[in-house]
Each structure stands twice: as C-alpha cells, then as structure tokens.
Design a protein around this motif. Sequence first.
Motif, PDB file in Angstrom:
ATOM      1  N   LYS A 152      37.955  37.696  36.875  1.00  0.00           N
ATOM      2  CA  LYS A 152      38.897  36.828  36.159  1.00  0.00           C
ATOM      3  C   LYS A 152      39.176  35.558  36.952  1.00  0.00           C
ATOM      4  CE  LYS A 152      41.237  40.294  33.333  1.00  0.00           C
ATOM      5  NZ  LYS A 152      42.509  40.992  33.021  1.00  0.00           N
ATOM      6  N   GLU A 153      39.252  35.689  38.264  1.00  0.00           N
ATOM      7  CA  GLU A 153      39.464  34.509  39.098  1.00  0.00           C
ATOM      8  C   GLU A 153      38.226  33.623  39.083  1.00  0.00           C
ATOM      9  OE1 GLU A 153      41.557  31.859  41.415  1.00  0.00           O
ATOM     10  OE2 GLU A 153      42.295  33.649  40.392  1.00  0.00           O
ATOM     11  N   ALA A 154      37.056  34.234  39.189  1.00  0.00           N
ATOM     12  CA  ALA A 154      35.807  33.465  39.151  1.00  0.00           C
ATOM     13  C   ALA A 154      35.650  32.753  37.812  1.00  0.00           C
ATOM     14  CB  ALA A 154      34.618  34.389  39.405  1.00  0.00           C
ATOM     15  N   TRP A 155      36.115  33.384  36.744  1.00  0.00           N
ATOM     16  CA  TRP A 155      35.969  32.817  35.401  1.00  0.00           C
ATOM     17  C   TRP A 155      36.732  31.504  35.253  1.00  0.00           C
ATOM     18  CZ3 TRP A 155      32.655  33.042  31.762  1.00  0.00           C
ATOM     19  CH2 TRP A 155      32.957  32.556  30.492  1.00  0.00           C
ATOM     20  N   LYS A 156      37.801  31.326  36.008  1.00  0.00           N
ATOM     21  CA  LYS A 156      38.552  30.067  35.947  1.00  0.00           C
ATOM     22  C   LYS A 156      37.645  28.888  36.301  1.00  0.00           C
ATOM     23  CE  LYS A 156      42.956  32.224  37.249  1.00  0.00           C
ATOM     24  NZ  LYS A 156      44.021  32.298  38.293  1.00  0.00           N
ATOM     25  N   THR A 157      36.789  29.078  37.264  1.00  0.00           N
ATOM     26  CA  THR A 157      35.850  28.037  37.666  1.00  0.00           C
ATOM     27  C   THR A 157      34.713  27.907  36.658  1.00  0.00           C
ATOM     28  OG1 THR A 157      36.344  28.370  40.010  1.00  0.00           O
ATOM     29  CG2 THR A 157      34.253  27.305  39.480  1.00  0.00           C
ATOM     30  N   LEU A 158      34.150  29.039  36.247  1.00  0.00           N
ATOM     31  CA  LEU A 158      33.001  29.017  35.341  1.00  0.00           C
ATOM     32  C   LEU A 158      33.358  28.441  33.976  1.00  0.00           C
ATOM     33  CD1 LEU A 158      31.454  32.508  36.135  1.00  0.00           C
ATOM     34  CD2 LEU A 158      30.597  30.290  36.893  1.00  0.00           C
ATOM     35  N   SER A 159      34.523  28.807  33.458  1.00  0.00           N
ATOM     36  CA  SER A 159      34.908  28.370  32.118  1.00  0.00           C
ATOM     37  C   SER A 159      35.227  26.885  32.046  1.00  0.00           C
ATOM     38  CB  SER A 159      36.114  29.179  31.625  1.00  0.00           C
ATOM     39  OG  SER A 159      37.238  28.972  32.458  1.00  0.00           O
ATOM     40  N   SER A 160      35.460  26.281  33.189  1.00  0.00           N
ATOM     41  CA  SER A 160      35.729  24.842  33.224  1.00  0.00           C
ATOM     42  C   SER A 160      34.498  24.036  33.617  1.00  0.00           C
ATOM     43  CB  SER A 160      36.877  24.547  34.197  1.00  0.00           C
ATOM     44  OG  SER A 160      36.544  24.933  35.514  1.00  0.00           O
ATOM     45  N   GLY A 161      33.339  24.690  33.643  1.00  0.00           N
ATOM     46  CA  GLY A 161      32.090  23.998  33.949  1.00  0.00           C
ATOM     47  C   GLY A 161      31.765  23.913  35.424  1.00  0.00           C
ATOM     48  N   GLY A 162      32.474  24.662  36.261  1.00  0.00           N
ATOM     49  CA  GLY A 162      32.251  24.604  37.700  1.00  0.00           C
ATOM     50  C   GLY A 162      30.998  25.328  38.150  1.00  0.00           C
ATOM     51  N   ARG A 163      30.659  25.121  39.431  1.00  0.00           N
ATOM     52  CA  ARG A 163      29.460  25.724  40.010  1.00  0.00           C
ATOM     53  C   ARG A 163      29.654  27.218  40.240  1.00  0.00           C
ATOM     54  NH1 ARG A 163      27.740  23.254  45.434  1.00  0.00           N
ATOM     55  NH2 ARG A 163      25.862  24.536  45.101  1.00  0.00           N
ATOM     56  N   ALA A 164      28.564  27.940  40.101  1.00  0.00           N
ATOM     57  CA  ALA A 164      28.602  29.380  40.337  1.00  0.00           C
ATOM     58  C   ALA A 164      29.016  29.704  41.759  1.00  0.00           C
ATOM     59  CB  ALA A 164      27.232  29.996  40.031  1.00  0.00           C
ATOM     60  N   VAL A 165      28.592  28.907  42.732  1.00  0.00           N
ATOM     61  CA  VAL A 165      28.922  29.205  44.123  1.00  0.00           C
ATOM     62  C   VAL A 165      30.420  29.082  44.380  1.00  0.00           C
ATOM     63  CG1 VAL A 165      28.554  26.845  45.022  1.00  0.00           C
ATOM     64  CG2 VAL A 165      28.207  28.847  46.521  1.00  0.00           C
ATOM     65  N   ASP A 166      31.072  28.125  43.732  1.00  0.00           N
ATOM     66  CA  ASP A 166      32.523  28.011  43.871  1.00  0.00           C
ATOM     67  C   ASP A 166      33.227  29.186  43.196  1.00  0.00           C
ATOM     68  OD1 ASP A 166      32.315  25.554  45.221  1.00  0.00           O
ATOM     69  OD2 ASP A 166      32.208  24.453  43.328  1.00  0.00           O
ATOM     70  N   ALA A 167      32.659  29.628  42.074  1.00  0.00           N
ATOM     71  CA  ALA A 167      33.254  30.745  41.341  1.00  0.00           C
ATOM     72  C   ALA A 167      33.206  32.038  42.141  1.00  0.00           C
ATOM     73  CB  ALA A 167      32.535  30.921  40.009  1.00  0.00           C
ATOM     74  N   VAL A 168      32.059  32.334  42.748  1.00  0.00           N
ATOM     75  CA  VAL A 168      31.949  33.609  43.460  1.00  0.00           C
ATOM     76  C   VAL A 168      32.804  33.614  44.720  1.00  0.00           C
ATOM     77  CG1 VAL A 168      29.697  34.187  42.500  1.00  0.00           C
ATOM     78  CG2 VAL A 168      29.811  32.919  44.662  1.00  0.00           C
ATOM     79  N   GLU A 169      32.913  32.476  45.381  1.00  0.00           N
ATOM     80  CA  GLU A 169      33.794  32.425  46.550  1.00  0.00           C
ATOM     81  C   GLU A 169      35.236  32.699  46.147  1.00  0.00           C
ATOM     82  OE1 GLU A 169      35.482  29.461  50.082  1.00  0.00           O
ATOM     83  OE2 GLU A 169      34.075  28.677  48.587  1.00  0.00           O
ATOM     84  N   ALA A 170      35.699  32.013  45.106  1.00  0.00           N
ATOM     85  CA  ALA A 170      37.077  32.206  44.648  1.00  0.00           C
ATOM     86  C   ALA A 170      37.300  33.630  44.161  1.00  0.00           C
ATOM     87  CB  ALA A 170      37.392  31.218  43.528  1.00  0.00           C
ATOM     88  N   GLY A 171      36.304  34.197  43.492  1.00  0.00           N
ATOM     89  CA  GLY A 171      36.458  35.530  42.933  1.00  0.00           C
ATOM     90  C   GLY A 171      36.627  36.612  43.971  1.00  0.00           C
TER      91      GLY A 171
END
Length: 335
Positions: free
Chosen positions: A52-71
């Motif tokens: 759910k935390e990673a999805w915040k980045t992904l759903s806004s068009g962010g990079r996968a690498v930023d999403a997995v770190e945040a997640g």
Amino acid sequence: MYNRRKFIKISAAGASLAALSSSALAKASFLGQADGFPIVISTWDFGIVANKEAWKTLSSGGRAVDAVEAGVRIPEADMSNHTVGRAGYPDRDGHVTLDACIMDELGNCGSVAGMEDIAHPISVARLVMDKTPHVMLVGEGATQFAVEQGFKREKLLTPESEAAWKEWLKTAKYSPVMNIENKQHAPGNQYNHDTIGMLALDAKGNISGACTTSGMAFKMHGRVGDSPIIGAGLYVDNEVGGATSTGVGEEVIRNVGSFLVVELMRQGYSPEDACKEAVRRIIKKKPQTAKDIQVGFLAINKKGEYGAYAIQKGFSFAVCNAAKQDLLIPGKSFY
C-alpha cells in the motif's frame, strides 16, 4: 481492520489470455494471466501494508525503485515485526544485524550486510547504489557510511527482543520454525527470521526490487544470508522480469536462486513455473535438508504476470494494483 490470517479468495478470469484485448489484459486476474501495470508484489502477509505504501508512488507515475524502497521501509519500522528491521531478533551474541539490497531497472544495485545501529537498511542500500562506486558495504563500514549520510545511530535491541534472546540462552538450541510469519510466538519458543522481498512494475513498464531482513534469529555473529546478495535474494533484469526469495538463505545462495528464476523466465518459463523449477533444484541437490526447511521464490515478468512457489506449505505473498489493494495469495508448494 486487516486480519493477518484471512486469505482473500482469488477470482479467475473467464476469457483465455489469447482472446484478451490489450485493454482487457490489463484487468485480467491471477492464475497465470497478466495484471498489467503498475503493480507491486511482496512476500508474506506484512507485504500488504508494504504494498500500500509502494502503491502511493506507483499510482502517481513514480519509479518502481522509489516505490519498493518506500514500501519495505514499513515493515522495517514495525515494532511488532521481529523478522525485519529495527525490532528484529538478535544473533546469539545479542547483536541486531540488518541486511538489505535494492536493484533498479538500469541494473544498478546497492546492498548492506551485517549492519548494526541503523533502523532502515534498505535506504542505506539505496545510497550505496546511488552515491558510491560499490555494490555492497558490510558491518561497521556500512554503519559508518550510513552515519556520514545523515542516518541516526541507535540501539536496535528492543526490550521484547532482548527478553526473547535471554530466554533462548537458557538452552541455546538453534531450531528454526518454518513460516514463522504465520505463527503466534512468545519468548521461550524457537524462532526463525524471514524477509520481505518486493518487486514492482511501474507505469512505464520498468521493474525494480528490494529485499530486507534482520536475518535468522540467534544466528552466529557475522552470519549473512541471501537477502543482501544480488542474484540470490533479489535479481532484476528489465528485459525479462524480477525475482526475490525468502526462507533459509544458505540454500538460496548455493543455487543463486533469484538469478536462476529470472533466467528461466528468459527461456520462456512463466513466473510460477520458474519459481517451481528453482525450488525443485534445491530439493534435488539436498533432498533430506529440504524436508526440514522453507524456501520460497516470488517473481514477476514484463507483462505483469506473477507467481510464486515454495518448498513447504504456508508461504504467502501480497499483490497490489489498480484493481486490488490487499490481496493475499497462498503460494503453491512442493510438499
């Protein structure tokens, strides 16, 4: 409120993959069909909140690498999670040592192993990737680098973890329990540690992954498992897909497990079949050992297809995309 033991039923798509249009393909369900992207998957039930935390980045068009770190920072910070991050159980000498790695769509990667006194190893691994010419930093060198980058040095051994360690010292027997994430435990029981591995496919179709753990509970001081090792605990090839692992890291290292899964997908295996073959090879090499341990693999390909396979029953993984935010899927197993 999320129930850790409630498995949500999976609905199967009615149309065959061949008959799906490109727009329908992005909405297809599990069972070997593509979920489209962006999408994030991760190991175990604590992967739900991480996704759910990673999805915040992904759903806004962010990079996968930023999403997995945040997640994966979410379970790292969870004080009730004794298998990942700051509340992890210590080694046999009372040291909480943390391992993590991260890999992006360009093949860049960073890792830390045996790091003490720093609460978020995944973010230190990210800086190793972004700011140094190296791939891995270990021990005090990793801690020193983290402090230089502005991380706070702090005691990670919590009162609860310390109590469990002191109870373990009464017998000092090392007897890991499989799938500890799905079991109740209290000081005095035998503990295992495990991992969160996360893979994300972003809106641009790029894949990245992250893996973080506090390692086996009451391990020998200095022991490092597969989680921070690129190719073992995590591997990403943006032309093909990504894979991550969980369980007894020694067996994953011996088989370079995550790299193997990705290479099998390159040869045409589906994510689930690739994970199954990697498990089969572990069992074939050490059939007697495999009966008493758990190893699981999780993979995703460029189409957004995902799958998992484990040695033993009990492994689960979480999925999050535009259609489903909290899906927990029981992985298939050899035994």
